[in-house]
Motif scaffolding. Sequence first.
Motif, PDB file in Angstrom:
ATOM      1  N   GLU A  35       0.831  -1.206   0.000  1.00 34.16           N
ATOM      2  CA  GLU A  35       0.000   0.000   0.000  1.00 34.16           C
ATOM      3  C   GLU A  35       0.870   1.262   0.000  1.00 34.16           C
ATOM      4  O   GLU A  35       0.604   2.206  -0.750  1.00 34.16           O
ATOM      5  N   SER A  38       2.394   1.667  -3.445  1.00 37.59           N
ATOM      6  CA  SER A  38       1.367   2.086  -4.401  1.00 37.59           C
ATOM      7  C   SER A  38       1.044   3.565  -4.256  1.00 37.59           C
ATOM      8  O   SER A  38       0.922   4.292  -5.248  1.00 37.59           O
ATOM      9  N   SER A  47       5.612   4.636 -12.787  1.00 37.03           N
ATOM     10  CA  SER A  47       5.094   3.290 -13.014  1.00 37.03           C
ATOM     11  C   SER A  47       6.025   2.199 -12.480  1.00 37.03           C
ATOM     12  O   SER A  47       5.681   1.028 -12.510  1.00 37.03           O
ATOM     13  N   LEU A  64       3.887  -1.173 -11.792  1.00 35.00           N
ATOM     14  CA  LEU A  64       2.428  -1.197 -11.644  1.00 35.00           C
ATOM     15  C   LEU A  64       1.884  -2.549 -12.065  1.00 35.00           C
ATOM     16  O   LEU A  64       0.958  -3.078 -11.461  1.00 35.00           O
ATOM     17  N   GLN A  65       2.460  -3.115 -13.107  1.00 34.52           N
ATOM     18  CA  GLN A  65       2.026  -4.426 -13.582  1.00 34.52           C
ATOM     19  C   GLN A  65       2.224  -5.488 -12.489  1.00 34.52           C
ATOM     20  O   GLN A  65       1.369  -6.340 -12.296  1.00 34.52           O
ATOM     21  N   ASP A  66       3.339  -5.405 -11.779  1.00 34.14           N
ATOM     22  CA  ASP A  66       3.570  -6.351 -10.667  1.00 34.14           C
ATOM     23  C   ASP A  66       2.456  -6.252  -9.641  1.00 34.14           C
ATOM     24  O   ASP A  66       2.023  -7.259  -9.086  1.00 34.14           O
ATOM     25  N   LEU A  67       2.031  -5.036  -9.374  1.00 31.81           N
ATOM     26  CA  LEU A  67       1.008  -4.813  -8.348  1.00 31.81           C
ATOM     27  C   LEU A  67      -0.376  -5.258  -8.780  1.00 31.81           C
ATOM     28  O   LEU A  67      -1.241  -5.498  -7.936  1.00 31.81           O
ATOM     29  N   THR A  68      -0.605  -5.363 -10.067  1.00 29.83           N
ATOM     30  CA  THR A  68      -1.927  -5.737 -10.555  1.00 29.83           C
ATOM     31  C   THR A  68      -2.051  -7.224 -10.871  1.00 29.83           C
ATOM     32  O   THR A  68      -3.150  -7.697 -11.146  1.00 29.83           O
ATOM     33  N   GLN A  69      -0.925  -7.937 -10.841  1.00 31.85           N
ATOM     34  CA  GLN A  69      -0.965  -9.380 -11.099  1.00 31.85           C
ATOM     35  C   GLN A  69      -1.386 -10.120  -9.848  1.00 31.85           C
ATOM     36  O   GLN A  69      -1.057  -9.727  -8.740  1.00 31.85           O
ATOM     37  N   GLU A  70      -2.110 -11.175 -10.045  1.00 34.10           N
ATOM     38  CA  GLU A  70      -2.540 -11.989  -8.898  1.00 34.10           C
ATOM     39  C   GLU A  70      -1.668 -13.196  -8.775  1.00 34.10           C
ATOM     40  O   GLU A  70      -1.165 -13.736  -9.667  1.00 34.10           O
TER      41      GLU A  70
END
Length: 70
Positions: A35, A38, A47, A64-70
Motif C-alpha cells: 500500500e 502504491s 510506473s 504497476l504491472q507487478d502490483l496488478t498481477q494476482e
Amino acid sequence: DIVINCVADGADLNAPIRGAMTEDLVCVKEDQSIEEASKLMAEKQISRIVVVDRSEKPVGIVSLQDLTQE
C-alpha cells in the motif's frame, strides 16, 4: 520504455545510458507495505519503483504491472 522514449526523442541509441536514465530515484524499503509503495507511485506519478534493503542497496524493482498481477 527507455528505447521507445529515446527513439521518439531521436536519441542516439549508441550514446551512454546515463543520458537516458532517471537521476532522482524514488525508492521504498523492502519491508514497507504494498500500500505504501502504491501510494508513493501514485503521488510521484511513476510506473516503477526501486526497492532497497536496510543498507540502501537496490534489491529489485516493482512495477504497476507487478502490483496488478494476482
